[in-house]
Motif scaffolding. Structure first.
Motif, PDB file in Angstrom:
ATOM      1  N   UNK A   1       0.853  -1.194   0.000  1.00  0.00           N
ATOM      2  CA  UNK A   1       0.000   0.000   0.000  1.00  0.00           C
ATOM      3  C   UNK A   1       0.882   1.235   0.000  1.00  0.00           C
ATOM      4  N   UNK A   2       0.375   2.324  -0.528  1.00  0.00           N
ATOM      5  CA  UNK A   2       1.077   3.597  -0.414  1.00  0.00           C
ATOM      6  C   UNK A   2       0.587   4.240   0.892  1.00  0.00           C
ATOM      7  N   UNK A   3       1.210   5.320   1.352  1.00  0.00           N
ATOM      8  CA  UNK A   3       0.804   5.884   2.656  1.00  0.00           C
ATOM      9  C   UNK A   3      -0.663   6.331   2.698  1.00  0.00           C
ATOM     10  N   UNK A   4      -1.202   6.805   1.570  1.00  0.00           N
ATOM     11  CA  UNK A   4      -2.596   7.272   1.580  1.00  0.00           C
ATOM     12  C   UNK A   4      -3.559   6.101   1.694  1.00  0.00           C
ATOM     13  N   UNK A   5      -3.325   5.077   0.882  1.00  0.00           N
ATOM     14  CA  UNK A   5      -4.147   3.870   0.952  1.00  0.00           C
ATOM     15  C   UNK A   5      -4.060   3.235   2.335  1.00  0.00           C
ATOM     16  N   UNK A   6      -2.859   3.254   2.921  1.00  0.00           N
ATOM     17  CA  UNK A   6      -2.684   2.645   4.247  1.00  0.00           C
ATOM     18  C   UNK A   6      -3.591   3.327   5.268  1.00  0.00           C
ATOM     19  N   UNK A   7      -3.764   4.636   5.122  1.00  0.00           N
ATOM     20  CA  UNK A   7      -4.656   5.365   6.036  1.00  0.00           C
ATOM     21  C   UNK A   7      -6.113   4.975   5.780  1.00  0.00           C
TER      22      UNK A   7
END
Ligand code: PLP
Length: 433
Positions: free
Chosen positions: A355-361
């Motif tokens: 995941x990228x940091x945005x998706x992880x959130x």
């Protein structure tokens, strides 16, 4: 379809005018006059339709007669040239990957749609008045807009980005296209870029000289096509008998607000969840009932570093200004950078998912919501390709990320940008070029 200004001090306009202006003269955001729910037969037959047909049915009323149906279908077909895979991660959790477009960000859809609408209007217009799209970017918006508007007739694009504060890949995506795309490197922060853009929109010295418009989610043609994702995801999970919840990592709240429009059209979405980083104005609002915008703080999910989400007024409008009604439809949680990194590591080591940091959130927010709502089917939006945020992805995960071909080729191109540090320099540039 007519649009009114949410400041309610400007005249109503049609779709074309709303797209050309971006913001109403009273600085309000445009909002559709009416929202007509789609027929039951549409939802019954959704699984038999292709993406273009679904998107066409969803957006048709918001465009109205200003673009004939055949042209609108063509615009949509040229917009949706890539996939939006739904990846099953846990029994009740899917990731909806929105990053398979040309600049690897979900903003590609809105940018491509808006560019083609403006191109259509310019093609037909007798006065051939060109439009200048002026945008400030912290990375993702600029590259999607640059790519979407590349070579669109009658549109000049000027992108302001903060020097040294976007990733190498993002900078290359912004500065190597040429043609009708100009990149301006600002000696300052993203907020400085944003201020310059706002000042330019208010500056009457451009009247009659340059028609400036915005290409961020303020613009209805960038905002509304984001409804498509929700319809397309629903098509895939239609037969699952659980209440569907979308979790959307948010900054300006344009994407999630488009989901709420899809819900207004009758798409059976049970609830929305928003995940933010430390810029948690909306989660705080949902908790306290007090809306308190604040200066943005820098995080590793920097496309969501927004302290005063511009689409908040649209979200309020959708819920008739009722806090109680909004609370029933939306939950929100903010997360730290440490939690975001942990989630990226967990998703990779436990689920084999990068995941990228945005998706992880988005994932974290969904998990938080499902603790109390275990019966729901959750879909979180993965908004950017991890390669765009390589430098903030944990080392253990980084190694498995392959760099897509499109990125490799852009990296070898030569950067071309104008350098400025003040508003007057920008103004000078806009008046003399
Ligand atoms: C723009 C962006 C967001 C936030 O979207 P909003 O519509 O502004 O809420 C989230 N993730 C990524 C990768 C983005 O580029």
């Amino acid at each position: 379809m007519n649009y009114f200004s949410l400041e309610r001090k400007s005249p109503e306009v049609g779709f074309e005018e709303a797209v050309r202006r971006g913001l109403a003269p009273d600085r309000g955001l445009y909002f559709p006059k009416r929202i007509e729910p789609l027929a039951k037969s549409f939802f019954d037959n959704l699984h038999l339709m292709d993406s273009v047909e679904i998107a066409f049915q969803a957006i048709k009323q918001f465009v109205g007669a200003e673009i004939p149906e055949v042209d609108l279908r063509k615009i949509i077909a040229e917009t949706l040239t890539f996939e939006f895979p739904l990846v099953h991660l846990e029994e009740q959790i899917y990731a909806l990957e929105l990053y398979h477009g040309p600049t690897l960000a979900f903003k590609d859809v809105g940018a491509r749609f808006m560019a083609r609408c403006l191109g259509y209007f310019n093609d037909r217009s007798t006065n051939k008045e060109s439009v200048t799209v002026l945008v400030a970017t912290s990375g993702d918006t600029g590259s999607a807009v640059a790519n979407g508007f590349y070579k669109v007739p009658g549109v000049d694009v000027i992108i302001l980005y903060p020097s040294g504060k976007v990733s190498e890949i993002q900078e290359k995506q912004l500065t190597t296209l040429g043609e009708n795309i100009t990149a301006i490197e600002v000696q300052g922060t993203f907020d400085d870029c944003q201020h310059m853009v706002k000042r330019a929109f208010l500056d009457h010295d451009f009247d009659g000289k340059r028609q400036l418009t915005s290409a961020n989610s303020i613009n209805v043609a960038r905002w509304l096509p984001q409804m498509f994702y929700y319809f397309l995801a629903f098509k895939e999970v239609k037969l699952e008998e659980r209440p569907i919840v979308f979790s959307v990592p948010s900054g300006n709240f344009g994407n999630i607000c488009a989901g709420m429009m899809a819900q207004q059209l009758g798409l059976p979405i049970h609830h929305f969840v928003t995940g933010t980083n430390a810029n948690d104005v909306i989660p705080n609002y949902l908790r306290t009932g007090t809306y308190q915008p604040k200066p943005s703080v820098a995080t590793i999910s920097n496309a969501m570093d927004v302290g005063a989400p511009s689409n908040f007024v649209r979200i309020q409008e959708i819920h008739n200004g009722s806090f109680e009604k909004l609370k029933q439809n939306l939950s929100g949680y903010g997360f730290t950078d440490a939690q975001t990194r942990e989630a990226m590591e967990y998703l990779y080591s436990e689920k084999g998912y990068i995941a990228d940091p945005h998706g992880a959130i988005g994932y974290l927010a969904l998990k938080e919501y499902q603790r109390n709502e275990p019966e729901t089917l959750g879909i979180f939006l993965e908004t950017a390709h991890p390669v765009k945020f390589l430098d903030v992805i944990p080392k253990s995960v980084q190694e498995s990320i392959t760099i897509p071909k499109s990125i490799k080729s852009v990296l070898s191109k030569k950067k071309k940008a104008e350098m400025i540090s003040t508003y007057d320099e920008l103004k000078q540039y806009l008046l003399s070029n």
